[in-house]
Design an enzyme around this catalytic site. Structure first.
Site: not given
Ligand SMILES: [Mg+2]
Ligand SMILES: [Zn+2]
Lengths: 487, 488, 95
Positions: A78, A153, A177
């Site tokens: 990420k 997210s 997330s």
């Protein structure tokens, strides 16, 4: 070749030399290129770099001295996790050209384990969002239906797995997330106990809630990835000094005798019927496997979203103060004044949702409002924590739906932030209590969109969470379902 | 200030001191805390507030804070907490300072002073730990400023007094005492010029007897004790005049301008001050066990009060001597080295407080943070006192020898040898000198014998002169008396 | 109204965010809605409840006081928007 391939399977083939790390890496890069419209990556690592790392892995594997179970495995990270020499933007304009000189501890541990880092995945800006639509680099799209969101997210990290662009990936989970995108994309995602994995080098959203965790095709791979990144870190004072168990070994136990608690507050009005049906079915499956299932109550659940949005935004307002255009990042200073430089830099560098949360958090901490909002939320956090402690006094795991609905359409909730926030209603309280939680596929809705089952454990109870998840997975086929295009 | 006006008001002064700790590394990262490196050499991603960086606490910082707390009679909090102080400023890397707010590590406590002879106790509100900021360099001409983060993350102790002082002299005495303590403790070098010992003053005035405090001004940027005293005097005068002229004081931060010798209003860093303190989620609470407190207590260096008491009790020095000698750690160390060389504490005290301190002041050696280049070494001074006590030289000759030691840096024994200054104590040469003097002054001898006893002094002087000052004075007296009375 | 346009403007200055009038207007509406929702917390009596700032129940060991970082100025200034030699450069600071 990559389709549905797991880390465990690939690892075996790599060690047997039926497969080379270089081929694996090349295929991953091709899949990323082919799936560009899914916008899963903000930055793809330089081919040369990737292949060099893969060749080094092959050398170790040939020599019969692999660095570990991840040696030669392509992993996506990420874009809020620092990667030395590889651009790290947090999906924000303000870090568009930021190249860290340092690795996050989790990045360093992946590299040490021989993992081949193939790129930085898309996400909501500074991990603030539930749909991945808040990325400065455009939304990532759901491989099961590109008109739908992958969840946020950590959307890109979930897409990368579902679309076979990587065998494993890392995300961060502050209010859901990791678990929400895992659920929306039909894969496995895990948020460890707060303090289990180092946050050093992970761009902070809300420091008392953030935790790094893995995405993979199945529970076994999640256990392998968690084992590689977990453990104390002297550079993170909130990482806890406990030995890391052998998570792979913990998978075997089965569900027999497990005490499974079902909180009634997690089955709400207006929930998508297929979701409730799938989750109830999954609970029956666990019962059928010999678990004892009992209803329980987590009475303060309805206050979790309010509590979260005060605490998380308060911490964020302070965590994001460092993006001031002085030491790094994009700066706007057309005229000479320092105040204007700050205000224009931050106005141009941050997107609307980030500004909204900075404003909310600044307000909640400002004089005259601290007690009414921040302190109040901290007290309710105590009540939420106590709810879980009471339940875990008599249960091994808590099982719930991950979200009230399956993946929604792009743009469907962008107009109404509050509606967007409510997608996290079932995941947020787990972060407030700092507990470990995993999401495994447990069904599909009438439109074919995946549904995820959330399994939550007591603090540092990753083993029982993985064991329960693996028992369920072994009894079902949902984790083998592939998105139409990828299948 | 105009005595008429000031007598109508009394000043209320509270001081906030920031002392940079003498640790090797910074408070939350492994960068050097040393002063004076080239710009941004002592920096890393942590103290530059780079994305994702986290603080890791330096244990020595906690130990030093406990030391300071024990030395000032504070209560050491079993649990204290880190808080973020949020504001934007270029030298503040993270956009917040990691400090302590609601739960500081030390609370209560006091410092005892002597202000022109009178004892005075100033209470402390708190002592807490925090990180220093970087440094902004403002060039007067250019349209830009430069930032150096070498000081970013250097550990600080913030020591906050109660508003219990009422004159610049009291404030000065408090600061000197506090500096002596932190220097004695070895936790700060006390250097005000380099900014490792900084003072902000909160000043207000009120009518005598009034209980409510007046509106205060905070004054910063004073880099010497004298500057602090002057700035406080200036502010008190400004407040008194303003109020006397029917004006009002606005609460604000003011900067001391050392050249103009005045304070001026400072444009605030926050357009509206609202630091939004909240507990730092990156750092667990600081939990201090009773065992750790005891460990620190056992390792405590001796403090001024204790040392003063020991000088009086063990070395039998007068209170005044002990007070002066312990006013600085380096002075007390020097004195004890002299006594170690020759155990005559009172004589050592007289020499150190007399001739040595006179030279130190003349040469402004006391402006150094630590005096190292003493006019004469402690060993030599001890040896000199030993020569006097052994009767080898007279106190009078000793003064000459001392001047020679200062000039040449030589050892007193050697100087006495080379200059033949050894005291003459055998009767032969002295009698000869006496004969010679009496022969030279028959009339005075007659007067003496006629009863003018006080002429004895004259004869003694003449004999000492004739022997170049080396004759043993008591012996001269005895022999001369005998001769004049014709006893031999 | 939970929050006024004036408060929004004040908070924006505190947070160093330059919002144009339209953004300020929209921000006022959204934050007002969120704060109204958050008001739910006041249904709970928390007078006897201790706040939770962190969920940790174990303490870390503290770092030893040793210097572990050497100078790395160039790498550290590489991302600087403006530098002057080894200094970071910013618009003039007026005190
Ligand atoms: Mg301070
Ligand atoms: Zn540093």
């Amino acid at each position: 070749m990559l389709s549905g391939l797991t880390i465990a399977e690939a690892g075996t083939q790599l060690r047997r030399r039926e497969l080379s790390a270089v081929d694996l890496a090349r295929t991953a890069l091709q899949r990323i290129a082919a799936g560009r419209e899914l916008n899963a990556f903000v930055t793809v690592a330089d081919d040369g770099e990737v292949l060099r790392a893969a060749e080094a892995a092959d050398a170790r594997l040939r020599a019969g001295t692999p660095a570990g179970p991840l040696d030669g495995i392509p992993i996506a990270v990420k874009d809020v996790i620092a990667t030395a020499g590889l651009r790290t933007t947090a999906a924000s304009r303000i870090l568009e050209r930021f190249v860290p000189s340092y690795d996050a501890t989790v990045t360093a541990r992946l590299r040490a384990g021989g993992a081949v880092i193939i790129g930085k995945t898309n996400c909501d800006e500074f991990a603030m969002g539930s749909s991945n639509e808040n990325s400065a680099y455009g939304p990532a799209r759901n491989p099961w239906d590109p008109t739908r969101v992958p969840g946020g997210s950590s959307g890109g990290s979930a897409v990368a797995i579902a679309a076979d662009m990587a065998l494993g990936s890392l995300g961060t989970d502050t209010g859901g997330s990791i678990r929400l995108p895992a659920s929306y994309c039909g894969i496995v995602g895990m948020k460890p106990t707060y303090g289990r994995v180092s946050r050093f080098g992970v761009i902070a959203y809300a420091s008392s809630l953030d935790q790094v965790g893995p995405f993979a095709h199945d529970v076994t791979d999640c256990a392998l990835l968690l084992g590689a990144i977990a453990g104390p870190d002297a550079r993170d004072s909130t990482s806890v000094d406990l030995p890391v168990p052998d998570y792979a070994a913990a998978l075997a136990g089965g569900a027999k005798g497990l005490r499974v608690a079902i909180p009634r507050e997690f089955f709400v009005e207006g929930m998508q019927p297929e979701v409730e049906r799938a989750v109830r079915g999954a609970i029956d499956t666990l019962g059928g496997l010999g678990a004892t299932v009992a209803p329980v109550s987590l009475p303060h659940t309805e206050y979790a979203v309010s509590t979260y949005y005060v605490i998380a935004t308060a911490e964020a307002s302070s965590n994001l103060a460092r993006y001031d255009g002085v030491r790094y990042g994009a700066r706007v200073d057309d005229d000479g004044s320092l105040l204007d430089m700050y205000r224009r830099t931050r106005a141009a560098g941050f997107g609307p949702e980030v500004k909204r949360r900075i404003m909310l958090g600044t307000y909640a901490l400002s004089s005259g409002y601290y007690d009414a909002y921040y302190l109040k939320a901290q007290k309710v956090r105590t009540l939420i924590r106590q709810d879980f402690a009471k339940v875990f006094a008599g249960a091994d795991v808590i099982v719930t739906p991950t979200a009230p609905t399956t993946a929604f359409r792009l743009g469907e909730k962008t107009a109404d932030p509050l509606q967007m926030y409510l997608s996290d209603i079932f995941t947020i309280s787990i972060n407030l209590a700092g507990l470990p939680g995993i999401v495994v596929p447990c069904g599909q809705d009438d439109a074919g969109m995946p549904i995820g089952l959330q399994i939550v454990g007591p603090p540092f109870g990753e083993e029982v969470v993985l064991r329960t998840a693996r028992a369920f997975e072994a009894a079902t086929e949902w984790h083998r379902r592939r998105p139409p295009e990828a299948a | 200030m105009s005595p008429g006006a000031s007598s109508a008001y009394e000043a209320v002064i509270g001081l906030e001191v920031h002392a940079e700790m003498l640790t090797q590394s910074k408070i939350f990262c492994g960068c050097s805390a040393a002063f004076g490196a080239p710009p941004n050499q002592h920096t890393c991603p942590v103290c530059l507030g780079m994305p994702g960086m986290l603080p890791a606490l330096n244990r020595r910082v906690v130990e030093f804070a406990i030391r300071a707390g024990l030395a000032t009679h504070c209560t050491i909090a079993p649990t204290s907490r880190w808080a973020r102080k949020n504001y934007f400023y270029p030298d503040l890397a993270k956009g917040y300072q990691i400090s302590q707010y609601e739960l500081p590590i030390c609370v209560g406590g006091w410092i005892d002073l002597v202000v022109d002879g009178a004892p005075k106790r100033v209470h402390l509100t708190r002592i807490h730990m925090e990180e220093d900021t970087g440094k902004n360099i403002h060039d007067a001409h250019g349209s830009e400023s430069l930032v150096d983060f070498n000081r970013s993350g250097v550990p600080l102790l913030e020591i906050v007094s109660e508003p219990e002082m009422s004159t610049p002299a009291e404030a000065g005495a408090y600061l000197r005492a506090l500096r002596a303590i932190v220097v004695y403790l070895g936790i700060c070098d006390g250097n005000m010029e380099e900014g490792s010992f900084r003072c902000d003053a909160n000043i207000s005035v009120r009518k005598p007897g009034a209980t409510a405090l007046g509106v205060k001004a905070e004054v910063k940027n004073m880099n010497s004790f004298r500057a602090v005293e002057k700035a406080i005097a200036f502010e008190i005068d400004r407040h008194v005049r303003t109020l006397a002229d029917g004006g009002t004081i606005v609460q604000e931060t003011r900067l001391w301008d050392a050249d103009r010798e005045e304070t001026r209003s400072m444009r605030s860093k926050e357009s509206a001050h609202d630091y939004r303190y909240f507990p730092d989620p990156d750092l667990p609470p600081v939990v201090v066990s009773e065992a750790l407190v005891e460990e620190v207590r056992r390792a405590m260096p001796e403090l001024p009060d204790a040392r003063r008491a020991r000088f009086v009790a063990a070395l039998k020095l007068p209170e005044y001597d002990a007070e002066v000698l312990t006013s600085r750690r380096d002075l007390a160390d020097y004195f004890e080295a002299v006594v170690a060389a020759h155990p005559n504490a009172k004589a050592a005290s007289n020499w150190v407080m007399g001739d040595v301190l006179r030279l130190v002041k003349e040469r402004k050696l006391d402006e150094a943070v630590v005096i190292t280049d003493w006019p004469v070494s402690a060993a030599h001074l001890g040896e000199l006192i030993a020569l006097i006590d052994a009767g080898t030289i007279s106190g009078k000759i000793a003064k000459t020898v001392f001047e020679e030691m200062v000039a040449s840096g030589g050892a007193p024994g050697a100087i006495v040898e080379a200059r033949g200054l050894v005291q003459v104590s055998d009767e032969g040469p002295i009698l000869a000198a006496i004969e010679q003097v009496l022969a030279a002054h028959p009339d005075k001898v007659a007067d003496f014998r006629a009863g003018k006893d006080k002429l004895l002094g004259f004869f003694v002087g003449q004999v000492m002169k004739a022997t170049g000052g080396k004759a043993n004075p008591p012996l001269v007296n005895r022999l001369l008396g005998a001769k004049l009375r014709g006893e031999s | 109204m939970k929050i006024s346009r004036e408060e929004i403007h004040h908070v924006a200055v505190l947070a160093r965010l330059d919002l144009d009038p339209a953004e300020e207007e929209a921000m006022t509406t959204t934050l007002d809605a969120i704060l109204t929702y958050v008001d739910k917390l006041n249904e709970l009596d928390t007078s006897a409840v201790e706040p939770t700032a962190q969920v940790l129940d174990r303490l870390p060991s503290w770092r030893d006081d040793v210097v572990t970082n050497g100078p790395d100025t160039d790498a550290l200034l590489a991302n600087a928007p403006a530098r002057d030699g080894d200094f970071f450069r910013v618009p003039k600071i007026i005190e």
